[in-house]
Structures are given as structure tokens and as C-alpha cells.
Design a protein around this motif. Structure first.
Motif, PDB file in Angstrom:
ATOM      1  N   PHE A  17      -1.363  68.660  -0.361  1.00 62.24           N
ATOM      2  CA  PHE A  17      -1.125  67.989   0.918  1.00 62.24           C
ATOM      3  C   PHE A  17      -0.940  66.483   0.720  1.00 62.24           C
ATOM      4  O   PHE A  17      -0.120  65.868   1.405  1.00 62.24           O
ATOM      5  CB  PHE A  17      -2.271  68.278   1.894  1.00 62.24           C
ATOM      6  CG  PHE A  17      -2.116  69.597   2.602  1.00 62.24           C
ATOM      7  CD1 PHE A  17      -1.118  69.761   3.551  1.00 62.24           C
ATOM      8  CD2 PHE A  17      -2.943  70.666   2.317  1.00 62.24           C
ATOM      9  CE1 PHE A  17      -0.948  70.972   4.203  1.00 62.24           C
ATOM     10  CE2 PHE A  17      -2.778  71.882   2.961  1.00 62.24           C
ATOM     11  CZ  PHE A  17      -1.782  72.034   3.911  1.00 62.24           C
ATOM     12  N   LEU A  33       2.543  65.834  -0.035  1.00 62.27           N
ATOM     13  CA  LEU A  33       3.394  65.957   1.159  1.00 62.27           C
ATOM     14  C   LEU A  33       3.214  64.761   2.086  1.00 62.27           C
ATOM     15  O   LEU A  33       4.182  64.251   2.661  1.00 62.27           O
ATOM     16  CB  LEU A  33       3.076  67.259   1.892  1.00 62.27           C
ATOM     17  CG  LEU A  33       3.549  68.529   1.190  1.00 62.27           C
ATOM     18  CD1 LEU A  33       3.023  69.767   1.900  1.00 62.27           C
ATOM     19  CD2 LEU A  33       5.064  68.569   1.128  1.00 62.27           C
ATOM     20  N   PHE A  34       1.958  64.301   2.221  1.00 59.81           N
ATOM     21  CA  PHE A  34       1.718  63.103   3.052  1.00 59.81           C
ATOM     22  C   PHE A  34       2.437  61.892   2.463  1.00 59.81           C
ATOM     23  O   PHE A  34       3.031  61.096   3.186  1.00 59.81           O
ATOM     24  CB  PHE A  34       0.215  62.810   3.161  1.00 59.81           C
ATOM     25  CG  PHE A  34      -0.467  63.568   4.271  1.00 59.81           C
ATOM     26  CD1 PHE A  34      -0.181  63.282   5.602  1.00 59.81           C
ATOM     27  CD2 PHE A  34      -1.386  64.561   3.997  1.00 59.81           C
ATOM     28  CE1 PHE A  34      -0.799  63.971   6.629  1.00 59.81           C
ATOM     29  CE2 PHE A  34      -2.013  65.265   5.021  1.00 59.81           C
ATOM     30  CZ  PHE A  34      -1.713  64.968   6.340  1.00 59.81           C
ATOM     31  N   TYR A  82       5.988  62.088   3.263  1.00 63.39           N
ATOM     32  CA  TYR A  82       6.200  61.744   4.664  1.00 63.39           C
ATOM     33  C   TYR A  82       6.111  60.231   4.852  1.00 63.39           C
ATOM     34  O   TYR A  82       6.935  59.624   5.547  1.00 63.39           O
ATOM     35  CB  TYR A  82       5.171  62.460   5.541  1.00 63.39           C
ATOM     36  CG  TYR A  82       5.344  62.155   7.010  1.00 63.39           C
ATOM     37  CD1 TYR A  82       6.317  62.818   7.755  1.00 63.39           C
ATOM     38  CD2 TYR A  82       4.557  61.194   7.650  1.00 63.39           C
ATOM     39  CE1 TYR A  82       6.506  62.531   9.098  1.00 63.39           C
ATOM     40  CE2 TYR A  82       4.742  60.901   8.987  1.00 63.39           C
ATOM     41  CZ  TYR A  82       5.720  61.565   9.710  1.00 63.39           C
ATOM     42  OH  TYR A  82       5.909  61.276  11.036  1.00 63.39           O
ATOM     43  N   SER A  87      10.756  65.846   6.137  1.00 65.65           N
ATOM     44  CA  SER A  87       9.376  65.695   5.664  1.00 65.65           C
ATOM     45  C   SER A  87       8.391  66.093   6.753  1.00 65.65           C
ATOM     46  O   SER A  87       7.327  66.630   6.463  1.00 65.65           O
ATOM     47  CB  SER A  87       9.123  64.273   5.174  1.00 65.65           C
ATOM     48  OG  SER A  87       9.432  63.349   6.184  1.00 65.65           O
ATOM     49  N   LEU A 111       5.723  69.056   6.010  1.00 68.35           N
ATOM     50  CA  LEU A 111       4.282  68.765   6.005  1.00 68.35           C
ATOM     51  C   LEU A 111       3.555  69.603   7.055  1.00 68.35           C
ATOM     52  O   LEU A 111       2.603  70.325   6.746  1.00 68.35           O
ATOM     53  CB  LEU A 111       4.064  67.262   6.256  1.00 68.35           C
ATOM     54  CG  LEU A 111       2.637  66.824   6.545  1.00 68.35           C
ATOM     55  CD1 LEU A 111       1.718  67.204   5.383  1.00 68.35           C
ATOM     56  CD2 LEU A 111       2.560  65.325   6.780  1.00 68.35           C
ATOM     57  N   THR A 162       3.794  73.350   6.358  1.00 68.84           N
ATOM     58  CA  THR A 162       2.933  73.833   5.273  1.00 68.84           C
ATOM     59  C   THR A 162       1.516  74.066   5.787  1.00 68.84           C
ATOM     60  O   THR A 162       0.872  75.071   5.453  1.00 68.84           O
ATOM     61  CB  THR A 162       2.911  72.816   4.116  1.00 68.84           C
ATOM     62  OG1 THR A 162       4.246  72.587   3.703  1.00 68.84           O
ATOM     63  CG2 THR A 162       2.089  73.326   2.950  1.00 68.84           C
ATOM     64  N   HIS A 163       1.053  73.149   6.634  1.00 68.65           N
ATOM     65  CA  HIS A 163      -0.269  73.361   7.240  1.00 68.65           C
ATOM     66  C   HIS A 163      -0.270  74.625   8.083  1.00 68.65           C
ATOM     67  O   HIS A 163      -1.186  75.448   7.998  1.00 68.65           O
ATOM     68  CB  HIS A 163      -0.655  72.136   8.073  1.00 68.65           C
ATOM     69  CG  HIS A 163      -1.971  72.285   8.763  1.00 68.65           C
ATOM     70  ND1 HIS A 163      -2.084  72.803  10.036  1.00 68.65           N
ATOM     71  CD2 HIS A 163      -3.232  72.023   8.343  1.00 68.65           C
ATOM     72  CE1 HIS A 163      -3.357  72.840  10.370  1.00 68.65           C
ATOM     73  NE2 HIS A 163      -4.074  72.373   9.354  1.00 68.65           N
ATOM     74  N   VAL A 218      -3.109  65.120   9.691  1.00 68.78           N
ATOM     75  CA  VAL A 218      -1.779  65.322  10.264  1.00 68.78           C
ATOM     76  C   VAL A 218      -1.729  64.668  11.640  1.00 68.78           C
ATOM     77  O   VAL A 218      -0.798  63.918  11.965  1.00 68.78           O
ATOM     78  CB  VAL A 218      -1.451  66.832  10.383  1.00 68.78           C
ATOM     79  CG1 VAL A 218      -0.146  67.036  11.148  1.00 68.78           C
ATOM     80  CG2 VAL A 218      -1.357  67.468   9.012  1.00 68.78           C
TER      81      VAL A 218
END
Lengths: 658, 206
Positions: B42, B45-46, B49, B140, B144, B147-148, B196
Motif C-alpha cells: 500500500f 501505491l500511496f 498516488y 492511481s 489505490l 486495491t483496498h 485512504v
């Protein structure tokens, strides 16, 4: 209809190259031969029970090693093809597109499908035995890891004959690898082959961390643990922090290609440099992931064959751990030329120089271990002796490359190629060979022939220097990597020809090595290890018979100091009494499981579907993966006990007292 | 002690029950390490983003796109589900099988409601033409948050499988371990969602 089939298959199969037709024929013949042999000798049941469903870490280790040697053969063939093309100026042995494919697959296979599985193979063989455990923490997961690696490797290799190989370099930099510039399926084979095996690597990382932290024999404090196990711990910690980055990076590239997203594209606000940063945030730790266990092997070998305790145990541990941390702060040295500015480059230049320090500490430790030791030059020690000077030179050229302003000259030249081959062959390959020769008797019950081993060693070593020393020079003369050809006017002919000769010497080394293995199998009785302790070893794996029985230790070993077995032998030689052996007890073991191989099969299926955008294949594949996990979750009957009688019988048959 | 081994214990007791307990402890620890890897996943991914969130390429910005009331409702639903999964574990520790299964069902219904709202949110955006292929920001964003969402969806199926096992076998050391692990997973997803919510949605509309 017929035309449609013809159209489809001319896209689906790689056509037009005689070498590839040759490979097609070879693949079909070998597959048919394997199927025939298995059926004729009625070996399917044996294969399923003893190998495909096994959760025994030793067998999984052997499968890893076998697969990695096959991959070494393929990666090596790629290397020889490239060197043949570069042997003289203006050769047209390989077309440029074909050359691009070959350097891509060479890099991917050597790092991800040769070095990694060979490393995991040695983890599996040695770690549980060294720390006195019956298996790894999660035996079924261990099998999952192997089969995912195998599915990924096969998927990647399939691109050679189906669909077309990737050709965007071993790290597949976008925007070149985006759909716009690489519309073929090769890049998708790359993504899914690595993705599937990467999940397996991640699981292995977790598995061995828990094994080492929680399953050591009573009395084996962390600071009394054998150095190889320490290096595995350092490597696995790096794996679990680095591999998720790879997973995400490849997934993002796939989403770009599959769903038209704009992570790394030139348009839509994408940022290709983001990919290059991300992939090296994994890629740089990755090279330390593969080298750290080699350091561990050298530490074991040096101590064993010098008959001395490893010099500077604590500094060695500190060096391993600090490398695994600092390795996360050096990634940008792979692209000093990207233009991040002087401040960023200075940070990464200095962190790169810093990481050379713990490595230097280790070299001194090994040398000082040998100092005044009684050294015997058996094969593992030979490789260690070959490694030290080679790695020192390779490391020094690395420090030269770390100087950011100078790197603007060296960047992507053959100087760099020579550097990383020197640390990867001189460090990783020599290290794993040392480990292979060292633990071979424990795996199979016989050692590998010494005389042929010397040929192997010298061919590889001389071949290495003949191949790569000229590349430093030709790099300084301006030859950059990935050139598929060069002109007579460059003046690079002599050096390139020399380099090609060296490569073929290493190839000859590999052939002799295969011969050595076959020869030793044939003369197994003569080379048999009857004592279980062929090298006068220091750690727990040498206390049991060779090959190791499937339950490893008849009774749980107890440890009181570093190199406990060695100290115990010294104590007994000095007239001390051996430790009393505890009575045999039933041994708790995990049952075999067919889930891993089935699940990996579904993963392969799904990956293949995604490569060709065939959702009718990818979605059932993924459902199959989920179903395999569910079925496994509902299985509660997962372990059994080996009765005392059986343990006693096995031990007596191996000539052991119980 | 960090270094007591499972077979030493089982050998000392002569039979297997203790060995099982230890295997359960190993698995829980293994899952903690898995969560570390998921954290990194994560985090990557963050980071992506963070780098790309202003690259809207002429498409909508976060401010124009996000409708906070729905997001806030989603957030409260997920936070509540984390609380109910905690209640499930408390019931389990009391040996209350009915309570355990009941609270797990509440948890997974809340999880399904969360996923349903997220899917609706995505579907609305896409029907207005704001797709993954619109801009790097949306690529993105969808990746992100999606995926969560996939993680939560996986958790729901996992929880259903676990409820079936619990109803068949009751509370024993194995099912207990499994409930503990899924509740760790569920709390973890909750924590990720807080990031998020803060980084994507709150900072997006502010």
C-alpha cells in the motif's frame, strides 16, 4: 476456417527463425520422452507422491536447484549467443530484434530464474538442518513458493516459442515497454512470469524469517546461530520489504498495458521516471538479497576449511544487517544521469560508498579467519578463494561507479556490464557453487569428484577474467551496453573477441560441471559420505547422516555454543563424555499436499490468459487459484506422527546409534 | 522466549496438542510479517498516488470528483465493521460460538455494504466518463482505492469460509487462530482505509 487457424498460429507461435524451430523440435521431443519414460516405468505415482506433493524442505530444495541449473543452461546459451554476435565487427549472426530479446531474457533468467531459485534451494537444504529444525515453519507454503516459481519460470520461457520473447531489457523500462511501443505479448509474458514467481519469493521470505526466529534448537541463541542462517535472515528481511514494491510496479505496468492507464505513459500525465525509481527500489535491494546468502556460505566454508572459528562473528552479523538496511537507500545510483540534481545524486553516491564498508569488513573477516588456520583446499574452499579477489575488484569498480560525476561517463557502458557481472558471477555464482559443493553430500549422500571439480573451477575462473576484464577496457573506450553490432573503425575488435573466448571458457566450465555431476552419480559408491560429516564440519547439519533422513533429527538437538558440533567434537577428543542422547519419541510431521502444484497450475493458466488477453482463460484460472486455497483451508487433517520404531529402523539402517 | 521450538515442547509433552498450539503461534506471527509486506504494497501505491495526483491531464481534479457524504458514510461503515469484528473475537474468547458467528456475519454484511458503496461510486465516475485511462491521477486513484476494495472483498469471502468452518467444528485451537488472523487482517484494512480517507479524499477536497 483453415486460413483462420493458419493466421492464428502464425501469430501464436514464433516463426521464421531456424534456431527457434530447432528449439520447438527439442521441446516436443523432450516432453514426449519424459511422458514416455514416466508412463513406461510406471513412475507417475512416484512422481506425484515423492516430488510434486512433497512438503519436505530437502526435496523442495533439490527441485529448486535442479530447475535453477536448467535455467543457468538457458541463460548461459543466451550469453554465448550474444558473445558470438559480438565476437567480430559487423557480424549478422543475430538480427538486432533477436539480439534485444536475448539480452532481455538473459538478464531476467539469470537473476530471477537462476540466482533466486538456486539461493532458495540452498536456503531449503541448509537452514532447517543448521538450526536443528524438522522443517520450515510453513511446509505447505514452502511448496507453494516453489511451484509458483516454477510456473512463473515456465511461463516466461514459453515466450521463446509462443507469442514472442520480451525485448525491453531485463527491467523493462517504460515508455518503451508500454503498449504503444511494445504491442506484442512478450512484455506480458515478462510481467506475468515475474509476478507469479515473485509471489512465491515473498512467501519464502516470510517462511524463513519465522523458521529462523522461532524454530531454532533449544540453546541456540540468535548470537550463536550459524552465519549462513544469519545471512538468510538478512536476505529474507530484505525480500519482504523489497518484493511488494516489485509486485506493485509490475502490476501498474500491466494496468497501463491492459486497461490503458497512464502511470508510466508519455501522455495522460504519466511519468516513466516513476517506474524507474520504483523498479530500482526493488532492484537494488534485490542484488543484495542474492549476494547476502553467498556471504553466509563463504563464512561457513572459510571457518570449516580453516578449522578455525569465524573471525569477528559479531561484526559479521552487524555487517549483514546493516547492508540489508542501507541497500534500501542506494537505488538512485542506477540513474545518476536522470537529472534529479546534485543534492539527490550526492545522497545516493554517499550511501553507495557507505555500503561498501560492511562488505569490506567481511572480506577482512574471511581473510583473518584463514590466518594461521589449517587450510584444506577442497572444492568449496577453492570457490571461496576464487571469490575473494574477484569480489574485491568488482566492489572497487562499484565504488568507482558510485562517484556521480564520473558515472556520467561510465553509465550504461561495458564498464558497468563488467562491474555487475564481476560481483554477480564472482560473488553470487561462485558463492552458490561453493554452497552446492559444500552441501551436496548432505543432499545426496555422496560428494562431487574433486579432480573434475578443479577443471570446473579453473575453467570458470580463467574464463571469467578473460571474458570480463576486456569489457572494462572496451567500456572506457566508449562501447555502450545493448549494442548488437559495431564497426571495424571502433577499434573494439580485439577486446570483444577476447571477451567471447572467455565466455566460451565459462561455457566449457559448465559442461564439465554437468559431466562432473554425471560422473559422480556413476561413481557414487566411491564418493559415498558414510560419516555424515565429510568436511569435519562445525554446525548441526553435519551431526546427522547423509543424505539427511526426512525427519532430519532423530531426537531434538540441544546447543550450548556457537559451532556447537565442532566444540563437542573437540571436547570428546580431549576425553570428554558425549552428551547423553535423549530417548526416541514419535516425530510430528506435516502431510504431503497436492494443493501447491494444482494452485500453481491454475496460476500458470491465469497468467497465460492475461498474456493473450483471453479472459475466458484468465478468469477461470484465478477462480481455480481461489478454489485451491479454499479447499486447503477446509482441510484439517494436515499432520501425522512417525512412530518410534520407524525412526529407530531408519537410524540403524544408516549405521547410527540410537 | 523467542527461541523455544515447537517440537521441543511437543516432545516434552509426549503428544501433539502442545505442538498444535505452537503451530498456531507461528502462523499468527507469520501473518504479522505478511501484513508488513502488505503495508509496503500500500505504501508503494500511496507513493504513486502522491507523485501522480496532480497529473490530471485535462481531466477532472480530486476536488471536482469526490462526493464526501458517501465517502464519510463508507468510512463509518468500515470503522463499525472493525468494531464488530473485535466483538466477534471477544465472543470467541468467552467460548460463545453463536455470538462469534453472529458478529462475524454483522462484520461481513458491513464489509459488503462498504464494497457495494465503493463499487457504486466507481460506477458513477465511469458513467460520467472519468475512467482509468482519463489521466494519471485517475489511474492511481482507481488502483489505490480499488486495491483496498479488493482486499476487503477477499476478506468477505474468507470470512464466509471461516463461518462455515466454525459452524461445523466449533471453537478449537485451529479455528481460534483463524479468527484471530482474519480479525488482524480486518483491522489492518481499516487502518489502511483511514490513510485512504485522509490522503486521497480529505486532502483531495481541501
Amino acid at each position: 476456417m483453415w486460413d483462420k487457424i493458419k493466421d492464428f498460429s502464425s501469430d501464436f507461435f514464433v516463426t521464421g527463425d531456424p534456431m527457434i524451430y530447432g528449439a520447438d523440435v527439442a521441446i516436443v521431443l523432450v516432453s514426449v520422452a519424459i511422458l514416455f519414460v514416466l508412463t513406461y516405468f510406471k513412475k507417475w505415482g512416484w512422481l506425484w507422491r515423492e516430488w510434486l506433493t512433497t512438503v519436505d524442505h530437502k526435496k523442495i530444495g533439490i527441485m529448486y536447484i535442479l530447475a535453477s541449473l536448467l535455467m543457468l543452461f538457458r541463460g548461459g546459451m543466451d550469453a554465448l549467443l550474444m558473445r558470438a554476435q559480438l565476437a567480430a565487427p559487423d557480424l549478422e549472426f543475430l538480427k538486432p530484434e533477436h539480439y534485444n530479446e536475448i539480452f532481455t531474457t538473459h538478464g531476467v533468467i539469470m537473476i530471477l530464474f537462476m540466482a533466486m531459485p538456486l539461493m532458495f534451494g540452498l536456503f531449503n537444504i541448509a537452514v532447517p538442518l543448521q538450526i536443528g529444525a524438522r522443517d520450515v515453519a510453513f511446509p505447505v507454503l514452502n511448496s507453494v513458493s516453489f511451484w509458483l516459481f516454477f510456473a512463473g519460470a515456465m511461463l516466461f520461457n514459453l515466450s521463446f516459442v509462443i507469442g514472442g520473447s520480451p525485448n525491453g531489457g531485463w527491467l523493462a523500462y517504460p515508455p518503451l515497454t508500454e503498449k504503444m511501443f511494445s504491442p506484442g505479448v512478450g512484455q506480458d509474458f515478462y510481467i506475468w512470469g515475474i509476478q507469479i514467481s515473485g509471489i512465491g519469493s515473498l512467501a519464502t521470505g516470510i517462511n524463513f524469517i519465522i523458521t529462523i526466529l522461532k524454530m531454532r534448537a533449544p540453546g541456540m541463541k540468535l548470537m550463536k546461530m550459524p552465519m549462513f542462517s544469519w545471512s538468510v535472515l538478512a536476505s529474507c528481511l530484505t525480500i519482504i520489504l523489497a518484493f511488494p514494491i516489485l509486485t506493485v510496479t509490475l502490476a501498474l505496468l500491466f494496468i497501463d498495458r491492459f486497461a490503458g492507464a497512464h502511470f508510466f505513459t508519455l501522455d495522460g500525465g504519466g511519468n516513466p521516471m516513476m517506474y524507474i525509481n520504483l523498479i530500482w527500489m526493488w532492484g537494488h535491494p534485490e542484488v543484495y538479497i542474492v549476494i547476502l546468502p553467498a556471504f553466509g556460505i563463504f563464512s561457513e566454508v572459510v571457518a570449516t576449511f580453516s578449522k578455525k572459528r569465524l573471525f569477528g562473528y559479531k561484526s559479521m552479523v552487524f555487517a549483514l544487517m546493516s547492508i540489508s538496511i542501507v541497500s534500501f537507500f542506494t537505488w538512485a545510483h542506477h540513474f545518476f544521469t536522470m537529472g534529479s540534481g546534485a543534492d539527490v545524486n550526492v545522497f545516493f553516491a554517499i550511501s553507495t560508498m557507505i555500503i561498501a564498508i560492511p562488505t569490506g569488513v567481511k572480506v577482512f573477516n574471511w581473510i583473518l579467519t584463514m590466518y594461521k588456520g589449517k587450510i584444506t583446499f577442497k572444492q568449496p574452499m577453492l570457490w571461496t578463494m576464487g571469490f575473494i579477489p574477484c569480489f574485491v575488484v568488482g566492489g572497487m569498480t562499484g565504488v568507482l561507479l558510485s562517484i556521480a560525476p564520473a558515472d556520467f561517463q561510465f553509465h550504461n557502458s561495458y564498464f558497468l556490464i563488467a562491474h555487475f557481472h564481476q560481483v554477480l558471477i564472482g560473488g553470487v555464482v561462485f558463492g552458490y557453487f561453493a554452497g552446492l559443493y559444500y552441501w551436496w553430500p548432505k543432499m545426496f549422500g555422496f560428494s562431487l569428484d574433486e579432480k573434475l571439480g578443479r577443471w570446473v573451477f579453473w575453467l570458470w575462473n580463467i574464463g571469467f577474467y578473460v571474458c570480463f576484464m576486456p569489457q572494462y577496457l572496451v567500456g572506457l573506450m566508449g562501447m555502450t551496453r545493448r549494442y548488437s553490432t559495431y564497426g571495424w573503425d571502433t577499434g573494439w575488435f580485439g577486446l570483444n573477441l577476447t571477451s567471447t573466448i572467455g565466455a566460451f571458457l565459462m561455457g566449457a566450465g559448465f559442461l564439465v560441471q554437468v559431466w562432473q555431476i554425471l560422473y559422480s552419480i556413476k561413481n557414487m559408491q566411491k564418493l559415498k559420505d558414510t560419516t555424515g560429516d565429510p568436511w569435519d564440519g562445525r554446525t548441526l547439519e553435519w551431526t546427522i547422516q547423509s543424505p539427511a533422513p526426512f525427519y532430519n533429527f532423530a531426537t531434538d538437538p540441544v546447543v550450548s555454543e556457537t559451532d556447537d558440533f565442532w566444540e563437542e567434537k573437540q571436547r570428546i577428543a580431549a576425553g570428554g563424555k558425549p552428551r547423553p542422547k535423549p530417548a526416541l519419541a514419535p516425530i510430528h510431521m506435516p502431510k504431503n499436499s497436492g494443493m501447491p502444484v494444482v494452485m500453481a497450475g491454475f496460476f500458470f493458466f491465469a497468467g497465460f490468459g492475461f498474456v493473450f488477453d483471453w479472459m475466458w482463460m484468465a478468469i477461470p484460472g484465478l477462480i481455480g487459484v481461489a478454489a485451491s486455497m479454499l479447499v486447503h483451508s477446509f482441510r484439517y487433517d494436515t499432520d501425522f506422527y512417525i512412530p518410534v520404531d520407524e525412526v529407530r529402523r531408519t537410524e540403524l539402517a544408516a549405521g547410527r546409534e540410537v | 522466549m523467542a527461541n523455544h521450538s515447537n517440537h521441543a515442547v511437543s516432545a516434552a509433552h509426549g503428544h501433539g496438542h502442545e505442538g498444535h498450539h505452537d503451530q498456531d503461534a507461528l502462523r499468527q506471527m507469520g501473518f504479522w510479517f505478511f501484513l508488513i509486506t502488505d503495508c509496503i504494497l500500500f505504501a508503494t501505491l500511496f507513493a504513486t498516488y502522491a507523485v501522480l495526483h496532480n497529473n490530471t491531464a485535462g481531466g477532472p481534479t480530486a476536488k471536482e470528483l469526490f462526493e464526501m457524504p458517501g465517502i464519510i458514510a463508507e468510512t463509518f461503515i468500515l470503522l463499525t465493521s472493525s468494531f464488530t469484528s473485535g466483538l466477534a473475537v471477544l465472543s470467541m474468547n468467552r467460548g460463545d460460538k453463536k455470538g462469534l458467528i453472529g458478529w462475524l456475519i454483522v462484520t461481513l454484511v458491513l464489509g459488503a455494504a462498504f464494497v457495494g458503496m465503493e463499487v457504486t461510486e466507481f460506477a458513477n465516475m465511469m458513467s460520467e466518463g472519468h475512467k482509468m485511462s482519463t489521466s494519471a491521477f485517475l489511474s492511481s486513484f482507481f488502483t489505490l482505492v480499488g486495491t483496498h476494495g479488493c482486499h476487503v472483498t477477499l476478506g468477505i469471502f474468507w470470512m464466509i469460509a471461516l463461518i462455515i468452518q466454525l459452524s461445523r467444528r466449533g471453537i478449537n485451537s485451529t479455528t481460534k487462530r483463524k479468527v484471530n488472523i482474519i480479525s488482524m487482517y480486518w483491522h489492518f484494512l481499516d487502518a489502511v482505509w483511514i490513510f485512504v480517507f485522509t490522503i486521497v479524499y480529505m486532502m483531495g477536497v481541501m
